[in-house]
Design a protein around this motif. Structure first.
Motif, mmCIF file in Angstrom:
data_model
loop_
_atom_site.group_PDB
_atom_site.id
_atom_site.type_symbol
_atom_site.label_atom_id
_atom_site.label_comp_id
_atom_site.label_asym_id
_atom_site.label_seq_id
_atom_site.Cartn_x
_atom_site.Cartn_y
_atom_site.Cartn_z
ATOM 1 N N ALA A 159 20.312 -25.661 41.613
ATOM 2 C CA ALA A 159 19.330 -25.134 42.546
ATOM 3 C C ALA A 159 18.328 -24.255 41.803
ATOM 4 C CB ALA A 159 20.031 -24.320 43.631
ATOM 5 N N CYS A 160 17.093 -24.259 42.270
ATOM 6 C CA CYS A 160 16.060 -23.364 41.739
ATOM 7 C C CYS A 160 16.183 -22.046 42.495
ATOM 8 C CB CYS A 160 14.681 -23.982 41.929
ATOM 9 S SG CYS A 160 13.347 -23.001 41.234
ATOM 10 N N LEU A 161 16.546 -20.977 41.795
ATOM 11 C CA LEU A 161 16.999 -19.744 42.443
ATOM 12 C C LEU A 161 16.203 -18.538 41.949
ATOM 13 C CD1 LEU A 161 18.968 -18.203 44.224
ATOM 14 C CD2 LEU A 161 20.679 -18.391 42.400
ATOM 15 N N HIS A 162 15.506 -17.887 42.873
ATOM 16 C CA HIS A 162 14.730 -16.679 42.584
ATOM 17 C C HIS A 162 15.451 -15.474 43.171
ATOM 18 C CE1 HIS A 162 11.318 -14.047 41.924
ATOM 19 N NE2 HIS A 162 11.274 -13.747 43.210
ATOM 20 N N ALA A 163 15.413 -14.360 42.457
ATOM 21 C CA ALA A 163 16.004 -13.113 42.935
ATOM 22 C C ALA A 163 14.911 -12.081 43.150
ATOM 23 C CB ALA A 163 17.012 -12.577 41.921
#
Length: 460
Positions: free
Chosen positions: A278-282
């Protein structure tokens, strides 16, 4: 032959410290009642959770949220010159704008805000709320004006109709996603179009498993609407990315990011897809920011970025330490990005793939979050899906019930070790009052709470 430390040896050492108190006093109780033991053995057979490619840096992303496009541009250029890899264009009216944000989604505003920014050398995220389709059209038109092919740009459109309903109580028009996807296809944009955003739930006080469940249900809702818009499931999965809130609880945050990847892979497999990372931004949590003794927010932001980075986030945005007070200035923004530079350039944290793999505590918490989140995800689906669960108020009630009886938070500088006298903290503009929801809403908005708010209303 010498052997390593044993559990019995550890118990004997701890007994002297406890001075007769039971070992159970060292248990860590999570929201919902689950208990984390004080010591775990190495988790046998555990495999790393793969996210960004091994040994690669996560991207440092800075918010572009000054209402004046020219001032926003100056701040953004300073961020990029200072080592940021990406920008988040925040539009006025978005829940995460906090009363600020670029004034309009038109091409002239975006052109001014992105003047002299090399769009093909950075990543761009839109945080525009309901204005995301209009902002996306303007951004892609700007790229075309500059002779840049949309397919070669790293742009996340960030549109999340479910998240807009959760945060602001309004459900965008049903056909908006189809129109957006068709426009992106015509422009040649192939990146993420829809975002499953966990921030509205975290800001309302959701537990880690509740945030994960809401994000999973949102992601599945996006898959369905993208398939309805004419995409295959494989194409739809590539059009979705994720945002999670990162707070100062290292174990929970790191485990939550690991759990999201496992859980989404399970959703993909259940849909007959080959799981892809998954492409995951925090983004560091709004909920943990305090107005009192704001320099303590620097520590909380750094800890949160540490946990998200080790948890495998592809990109991280650290909210400046003065964000709860108002519009952050250049110094606060520099501190936010430099915290990440320290974690990578000095500590080299990005060089190890999933350092928590096999660690007993992290594996136990990751497993617990996966189990609890999957059960709640199934409960949301039984309600008819994410949108139905929000329209009925069921999901809001579940989050509120989880908060009931929660212990008083420990907030250094606010509930503990508060200063008797504080120096003035500079911001470009003070925070405006929180907007009051008007009539005509489709659902009940989730509250955006900072944990320190009740204590800030009382003089130190």
């Amino acid at each position: 032959m010498t052997t390593g430390p044993t559990r019995d040896a550890w118990l004997q050492a701890v007994a002297g410290v406890l001075k007769g108190a039971p070992l159970e006093t060292l248990r860590w109780h999570l929201p919902g009642g689950a208990a984390i033991e004080p010591l775990y053995p190495r988790a046998a057979g555990a495999a790393p959770v793969i996210g960004r490619p091994p040994g690669t840096r996560w991207r440092i992303v800075q918010r572009v949220d000054h209402p004046d496009a020219g001032e926003a541009n100056a701040l953004a250029l300073a961020d990029l010159e200072g080592g940021a890899d990406g920008l988040t264009l925040v539009l006025a009216g978005a829940a995460a704008a906090r009363g600020f944000g670029l004034a309009a989604p038109d091409i002239d505003t975006l052109e001014r805000a992105l003047d002299r920014v090399e769009l093909d050398l950075i990543t761009l995220r839109l945080d525009a709320g309901a204005a995301a389709p209009a902002a996306a059209a303007s951004l892609l038109a700007l790229a075309q004006r500059r002779g840049l092919a949309a397919g070669r740009l790293a742009i996340s459109i960030g549109y999340d109709p479910v998240g807009i309903l959760a945060a602001q109580g309004r459900l965008p028009p049903e056909g908006a996603v189809g129109e957006l996807v068709a426009a992106l296809e015509r422009a040649g944009h192939a990146g993420p179009a829809l975002t499953a955003d966990g921030r509205p739930y975290h800001e309302a006080g959701a537990s880690g498993s509740q945030e994960l469940a809401a994000v999973l249900a949102t992601g599945l809702a996006h898959l369905r609407v993208l398939e309805k818009a004419g995409l295959t499931l494989e194409q739809a999965a590539r059009r979705i990315d994720f945002v999670l809130a990162a707070d100062a609880d290292i174990v929970l945050t790191l485990s939550k990011f690991r759990a999201l990847r496992r859980l989404w892979a399970r959703v993909e497999a259940a849909c007959g897809l080959r799981p892809e990372p998954a492409c995951l931004h925090a983004e560091t949590a709004w909920r943990m920011l305090a107005r009192r003794d704001p320099p303590t927010n620097m520590l909380r932001g750094t800890i949160a970025a540490f946990a998200a980075g080790l948890g495998g986030a592809d990109s991280i945005g650290v909210l400046p330490f003065t964000a709860a007070l108002g519009l952050p200035d250049a110094f606060a923004r520099r501190v936010a990005r430099n915290a990440q530079h320290e974690l990578m350039a000095e500590a080299n944290l990005h060089r190890v793939t999933d350092p928590a793999a096999g660690a007993g505590t992290f594996e136990a918490v990751t497993d617990m979050l996966c189990t609890e989140a999957w059960a709640m995800f199934q409960a949301i689906e039984r309600q008819g899906g994410a949108i139905a669960a929000l329209l009925s108020g069921w999901l809001q009630d579940e989050i509120a019930a989880g908060l009931a009886g929660a212990p008083e938070p420990v907030i250094v500088g606010t509930t503990r070790f508060a200063l008797a006298h504080e120096a003035e903290t500079a911001v470009l503009a003070p925070a405006p009052p929180a907007p009051v929801a008007d009539g005509g809403l489709d659902g009940r908005p989730l509250p955006a709470r900072r944990a320190a708010e009740p204590f800030e209303r009382v003089s130190p």
